[in-house]
Write a protein that holds these residues in place. Structure first.
Motif, mmCIF file in Angstrom:
data_model
loop_
_atom_site.group_PDB
_atom_site.id
_atom_site.type_symbol
_atom_site.label_atom_id
_atom_site.label_comp_id
_atom_site.label_asym_id
_atom_site.label_seq_id
_atom_site.Cartn_x
_atom_site.Cartn_y
_atom_site.Cartn_z
ATOM 1 N N GLN A 172 114.405 67.147 44.140
ATOM 2 C CA GLN A 172 113.660 67.109 45.397
ATOM 3 C C GLN A 172 114.585 66.907 46.595
ATOM 4 O O GLN A 172 114.306 67.379 47.707
ATOM 5 C CB GLN A 172 112.611 65.989 45.363
ATOM 6 C CG GLN A 172 113.202 64.586 45.226
ATOM 7 C CD GLN A 172 112.159 63.544 44.919
ATOM 8 O OE1 GLN A 172 111.347 63.717 44.017
ATOM 9 N NE2 GLN A 172 112.137 62.461 45.681
ATOM 10 N N ASP A 173 115.718 66.243 46.368
ATOM 11 C CA ASP A 173 116.697 66.042 47.440
ATOM 12 C C ASP A 173 117.553 67.298 47.638
ATOM 13 O O ASP A 173 117.938 67.634 48.759
ATOM 14 C CB ASP A 173 117.608 64.851 47.123
ATOM 15 C CG ASP A 173 116.846 63.536 47.062
ATOM 16 O OD1 ASP A 173 115.788 63.446 47.728
ATOM 17 O OD2 ASP A 173 117.296 62.620 46.344
ATOM 18 N N ARG A 174 117.825 67.991 46.528
ATOM 19 C CA ARG A 174 118.676 69.176 46.596
ATOM 20 C C ARG A 174 117.980 70.374 47.238
ATOM 21 O O ARG A 174 118.650 71.334 47.632
ATOM 22 C CB ARG A 174 119.175 69.540 45.195
ATOM 23 C CG ARG A 174 120.189 68.544 44.653
ATOM 24 C CD ARG A 174 120.785 68.953 43.326
ATOM 25 N NE ARG A 174 119.884 68.708 42.200
ATOM 26 C CZ ARG A 174 119.363 69.652 41.440
ATOM 27 N NH1 ARG A 174 119.645 70.931 41.668
ATOM 28 N NH2 ARG A 174 118.570 69.345 40.422
ATOM 29 N N ASN A 201 115.759 69.813 49.785
ATOM 30 C CA ASN A 201 115.318 69.304 51.080
ATOM 31 C C ASN A 201 116.420 69.516 52.123
ATOM 32 O O ASN A 201 117.460 68.856 52.069
ATOM 33 C CB ASN A 201 114.994 67.816 50.963
ATOM 34 C CG ASN A 201 114.504 67.229 52.279
ATOM 35 O OD1 ASN A 201 114.384 67.920 53.295
ATOM 36 N ND2 ASN A 201 114.216 65.930 52.277
ATOM 37 N N LYS A 225 116.901 68.482 54.943
ATOM 38 C CA LYS A 225 117.243 67.321 55.747
ATOM 39 C C LYS A 225 118.000 66.258 54.945
ATOM 40 O O LYS A 225 118.481 65.287 55.517
ATOM 41 C CB LYS A 225 115.974 66.711 56.338
ATOM 42 C CG LYS A 225 115.250 67.641 57.312
ATOM 43 C CD LYS A 225 114.013 66.970 57.892
ATOM 44 C CE LYS A 225 113.286 67.897 58.870
ATOM 45 N NZ LYS A 225 112.075 67.252 59.434
ATOM 46 N N HIS A 226 118.092 66.464 53.642
ATOM 47 C CA HIS A 226 118.736 65.447 52.802
ATOM 48 C C HIS A 226 120.238 65.692 52.675
ATOM 49 O O HIS A 226 120.709 66.823 52.720
ATOM 50 C CB HIS A 226 118.097 65.436 51.408
ATOM 51 C CG HIS A 226 118.361 64.169 50.648
ATOM 52 N ND1 HIS A 226 119.525 63.962 49.929
ATOM 53 C CD2 HIS A 226 117.633 63.032 50.513
ATOM 54 C CE1 HIS A 226 119.493 62.769 49.377
ATOM 55 N NE2 HIS A 226 118.352 62.171 49.708
ATOM 56 N N HIS A 279 122.028 65.597 50.128
ATOM 57 C CA HIS A 279 122.374 66.314 48.899
ATOM 58 C C HIS A 279 121.819 67.734 48.866
ATOM 59 O O HIS A 279 121.798 68.361 47.798
ATOM 60 C CB HIS A 279 121.866 65.541 47.674
ATOM 61 C CG HIS A 279 122.491 64.193 47.523
ATOM 62 N ND1 HIS A 279 121.933 63.185 46.752
ATOM 63 C CD2 HIS A 279 123.631 63.674 48.069
ATOM 64 C CE1 HIS A 279 122.708 62.114 46.823
ATOM 65 N NE2 HIS A 279 123.737 62.381 47.613
ATOM 66 N N TYR A 280 121.406 68.236 49.989
ATOM 67 C CA TYR A 280 120.822 69.580 50.062
ATOM 68 C C TYR A 280 121.801 70.643 49.532
ATOM 69 O O TYR A 280 122.957 70.681 49.940
ATOM 70 C CB TYR A 280 120.448 69.896 51.511
ATOM 71 C CG TYR A 280 119.874 71.277 51.730
ATOM 72 C CD1 TYR A 280 118.769 71.715 51.024
ATOM 73 C CD2 TYR A 280 120.449 72.148 52.659
ATOM 74 C CE1 TYR A 280 118.229 72.983 51.231
ATOM 75 C CE2 TYR A 280 119.923 73.413 52.889
ATOM 76 C CZ TYR A 280 118.819 73.827 52.157
ATOM 77 O OH TYR A 280 118.294 75.081 52.371
#
Length: 306
Positions: free
Chosen positions: A24-26, A28, A30-31, A33-34
């Motif tokens: 979910q972070d990868r 996103n 804005k994260h 870890h995108y």
């Protein structure tokens, strides 16, 4: 970026690899870890492709800095891989790995520069689509021979490009064998035992250090010799050569098959010449493969749609 190929890919790996990062972070934007890679095995697989790609650029393009990679290099590398009849899975891995290389380079450039370099390797997607329509990775055979290669060659914008294309067409050489030719590689004239015609002999060293002689028409040999005697060496810019072929094909309303198209023409013609000389089909396949500096006879069948 300075350093060896393996140092450079290690530095890029540090930037894009985030072990255990959540999906979910990868995904996103804005994260932190995108678009990063969370799996060690995936990262290792992709880095193997990066190493192969950068070694290819170093050997064939004299590009030793990963920051200098552009879309022309991506195009050439995939075209280079496609010649060897890759599986769909393998080609997809290459495409994915180059996509992550693009992301890693963009991350690196943002961290290093106030005005970062923007890397765009999106051409890889269209190349995958194109390759999928070849019998390289699917059921639909795509004949890459030029219907009228001489017409295409004679309309190239530079005389040097015409010579290089003729060397590929007549001798089956790869493009890297035509970018730099020195006088000591010219081995005078010899009778081609298959056609019984007098031809010029050119020594070439190609992919993987494979060496050998190729036979080209006497007129082409003389043009090559004249160029070398005039300026000391025959040398062309690979990217400009490939661009000239694409633009000339477009101007003539001919489907561009790149530089490999000339090798396809060579393979089909040469197989026919062996057959006329009394060789069996299996013998012809093997001998043409060796002339084209392949290891397996069935590679020639690829050029024939077999």
């Amino acid at each position: 970026m300075r350093g060896s190929v393996y140092y450079q890919t290690a530095e890029l790996t540090k930037i894009i690899f985030q072990e255990g990062a959540k999906k979910q972070d990868r995904i996103n934007p804005k994260h932190l870890h995108y678009q990063k890679i969370a799996s060690y095995n995936t990262m290792k697989s992709y880095r193997d492709v990066w190493n192969n790609f950068l070694n290819y650029l170093k050997e064939h393009w004299n590009v030793k800095d990963c920051e200098k990679i552009n879309f022309e290099h991506i195009l050439a590398y995939i075209d280079y891989k496609v010649e060897y009849y890759p599986s769909k899975q393998y080609l997809q891995k290459i495409i994915s790995a180059l996509g992550k290389l693009e992301i890693a380079l963009n991350y690196y450039s943002k961290l290093k520069y106030d005005f970062p370099i923007l890397y765009d390797f999106s051409i890889r997607s269209s190349l995958l689509t194109e390759a999928t329509n070849l019998k390289l990775v699917a059921d639909n055979y795509h004949n890459r021979t030029y219907q009228d290669p001489i017409k295409l060659i004679e309309n190239l914008s530079k005389s040097k490009h015409k010579i290089a294309a003729k060397i590929e067409l007549e001798g089956g050489a790869r493009v890297e064998a035509c970018t730099l030719i020195k006088k000591e590689q010219l081995l005078e004239y010899k009778i081609d035992k298959i056609t019984q015609n007098n031809k010029g002999v050119l020594f070439t060293k190609e992919k993987g250090g494979k060496e050998g002689n190729i036979y080209i028409l006497v007129d082409t040999y003389k043009l090559l010799l004249l160029e070398i005697e005039t300026v000391g060496v025959f040398k062309i810019n690979r990217a400009n050569y490939m661009k000239d072929i694409r633009e000339t094909a477009k101007r003539l309303n001919i489907a561009s098959e790149g530089t490999h198209g000339f090798r396809w023409n060579f393979a089909k013609r040469r197989l026919f010449e062996y057959a006329n000389a009394g060789y069996t089909y299996e013998q012809s396949l093997l001998l043409v493969s060796k002339e084209m500096k392949h290891n397996r006879a069935n590679i020639t069948e690829h050029y024939l749609g077999g």
